[in-house]
Design an enzyme around this catalytic site. Structure first.
Site, short mmCIF file in Angstrom:
data_model
loop_
_atom_site.label_atom_id
_atom_site.label_comp_id
_atom_site.label_asym_id
_atom_site.label_seq_id
_atom_site.Cartn_x
_atom_site.Cartn_y
_atom_site.Cartn_z
N SER A 1 -79.94 41.55 65.68
CA SER A 1 -79.83 42.56 64.61
C SER A 1 -79.62 44.00 65.04
O SER A 1 -79.35 44.85 64.20
CB SER A 1 -81.06 42.51 63.71
OG SER A 1 -80.92 41.43 62.82
N SER B 1 -79.24 42.43 60.95
CA SER B 1 -79.87 43.00 59.79
C SER B 1 -79.98 44.52 59.81
O SER B 1 -80.24 45.13 58.76
CB SER B 1 -81.26 42.41 59.62
OG SER B 1 -82.08 42.76 60.72
N LYS C 1 -85.09 52.18 60.86
CA LYS C 1 -84.93 50.99 60.03
C LYS C 1 -86.16 50.81 59.15
O LYS C 1 -87.30 51.02 59.61
CB LYS C 1 -84.74 49.77 60.94
CG LYS C 1 -84.43 48.47 60.22
CD LYS C 1 -84.14 47.36 61.25
CE LYS C 1 -83.77 46.05 60.60
NZ LYS C 1 -83.46 44.98 61.58
N1 GLN Z 1 -78.93 37.12 62.09
C1 GLN Z 1 -80.19 36.66 62.60
C2 GLN Z 1 -81.03 36.12 61.49
O1 GLN Z 1 -80.57 36.11 60.40
C3 GLN Z 1 -80.88 37.76 63.36
C4 GLN Z 1 -81.70 38.67 62.55
C5 GLN Z 1 -82.44 39.70 63.35
O2 GLN Z 1 -82.19 39.89 64.54
N2 GLN Z 1 -83.40 40.35 62.71
O3 GLN Z 1 -82.12 35.70 61.67
#
Ligand code: GLN
Length: 484
Positions: free
Chosen positions: A177, A153, A78
């Protein structure tokens, strides 16, 4: 197609000299080049490095050296994890030209094991989002059906694995994410216990919640990648001192006597019927196999999204203050220093990141700190206590990974309703617990995910429960096993 295999299958092929690491890497690069124009899972590639690493693996095999299980098997990282000398953008214009001068600890670990990476994957800017639509460099499509989001994400990482562009990938999980994109693409996603995997070199979003974790095609591969990255690291002050473990030993297809906790709060009104049905079926399976299903109560689940969206933005507002156009990254000049800060931050960050910075700054500001931030921390403690109490009567807790299957692009018009979708995943981050998402069923050809949440350092228990289910339902892995 070689890329449809798992790490453990390909490892055997390498060791048996059925294929060389260079051959494998070349084939997968060619496949990635074919596929990624459509999926856009990658933000950058590094083929020369990948081939050099593969060659080192082949030399080791030739000279009879033992290679690690992940050696020579192409993966992806990532793009918020630093690799020395390669771009690390966090999918933000702010870091478009940033090349870190150091490796994240997970990368140091993987290098020692001769890992091969085919590139850096797309994400929601600074990992803020659930669909990869917030990337400054364009969205990633779900390879199972390109009208749908791949989740986020870590959507690029999940899409790259699901499209068989790579065999495994690293993501980061602050509020789901790793698990949610895995669930949207029919894969396995594991968020380790907070502190099990070093955060050094992961671009910080919300430091008390962030963890790096694997996205893989099956549970065995998740254990293999976890073996490669879990380690104590003195460079991360929240790293847990730990002995090296072999998580593959936990892969036992047997749940006799395992107490599985079910909290009705995880199956509330936002959760789709098909998700509830699929998990209900999984629970009957577990019961048939000799597990005990235990009713538990977690009343504060309903507050999780609210407290997550106070704590995470609060920490993000502080972490992202470093992007000011001075030290590194993007700069937009101004007449004076203040104007330069304003210009840089207004045009360098995207809408969602700015929204979170403002939210975080607000909840931390004088007069609101007690009412919001401090209160959220107190509820976080209540939540932890509730889970601790629950783990006195069960060993693992079952929950959906998401409300349903992947949604279509643009399905959520306002940010709040998208935030609400995180209800199933944020609890594990808030309490620091390990959680794994595995495929549990399908609806209209799209996968549904089940989450198994363990107590802190309960990785072995969730892996065992996940493995048992998987081994009896191998058909659920059909998409990534090459039929797509
Ligand atoms: N969807 C969550 C957010 O928008 C989690 C994001 C993540 O785990 N990086 O913060």
């Amino acid at each position: 197609m070689v890329s449809q295999y798992t790490i453990h299958e390909l490892h055997k092929k390498l060791v048996n000299k059925d294929i060389s690491a260079v051959e494998l890497t070349k084939k997968m690069i060619a496949n990635r080049n074919n596929v990624d124009g459509k999926i856009h899972a990658f933000l950058s590639t590094n083929d020369e490095r990948a081939l050099q690493a593969a060659e080192r693996v082949d030399n080791k095999i030739k000279s009879g050296e033992v290679i690690s299980e992940i050696a020579g098997i192409p993966g992806a990282i990532k793009d918020n994890i630093c690799i020395k000398g390669l771009p690390c953008t966090a999918a933000s214009k702010m870091l478009e030209n940033f090349i870190p001068p150091y490796n994240a600890t997970v990368i140091e670990q993987l290098e020692k094991q001769d890992y091969v990476s085919l590139g850096k994957t797309n994400l929601d800017e600074f990992a803020m989002g659930s669909s990869t639509e917030n990337s400054a460099f364009g969205k990633t499509l779900n390879p199972l059906n390109t009208e749908y989001v791949p989740g986020g994400s870590s959507g690029g990482s999940a899409a790259a694995v699901a499209a068989n562009e790579v065999v495994w990938a690293l993501g980061s999980d602050t509020g789901g994410s790793v698990r949610q994109p895995a669930s949207f693409t029919g894969l396995v996603g594991l968020k380790p216990t907070y502190g099990l995997v070093s955060r050094y070199g992961l671009l910080a979003f919300a430091s008390s919640l962030d963890q790096i974790g694997p996205i893989t095609k099956d549970v065995t591969d998740a254990a293999i990648v976890l073996n490669s990255i879990a380690a104590y690291d003195k460079k991360d002050s929240t790293s847990i001192p730990q002995e090296k473990k072999d998580y593959k030993k936990a892969l036992i297809s047997d749940v006799k006597g395992l107490r599985i906790g079910v909290a009705k709060e995880f199956f509330g009104k936002g959760i789709k019927e098909e998700t509830k049905e699929a998990i209900k079926k999984a629970l009957s399976f577990y019961e048939k196999e000799g597990a005990e299903i235990v009713d538990i109560s977690l009343p504060h689940i309903s507050a999780c999204v609210s407290i997550y969206y106070i704590i995470a933005p609060a920490e993000a507002s502080s972490n992202l203050s470093r992007y000011d156009g001075v030290g590194y990254g993007y700069r937009k000049p101004g007449k004076n220093l203040i104007e330069m800060y304003i210009n840089t931050r207004s045009s360098g960050f995207g809408e969602e990141v700015k929204r979170r910075i403002m939210l975080g700054t607000y909840v931390l500001s004088a007069g609101y700190y007690d009412a919001f931030y401090l209160k959220a921390l107190k509820v976080r403690t209540l939540l932890k206590n509730e889970f601790e109490e629950a783990y006195k009567t069960c060993d693992v807790i079952v929950a959906p990974a998401a409300s349903g299957t992947a949604f279509k692009f643009g399905a959520f018009k306002d940010p709040l309703s998208l935030y609400m979708e995180d209800i199933c995943t944020v609890p594990a981050n808030l309490i620091g617990a390990p959680a794994i998402s595995i495929p549990v069923g399908y609806k209209d050809g799209m996968p549904l995910g089940m989450q198994l949440i363990g107590p802190a350092l309960g990785e072995e228990t969730i892996l065992r429960a996940a493995y048992t289910f998987e081994q009896a339902h191998l058909d659920l892995n059909k998409i990534t096993k090459g039929e797509a």
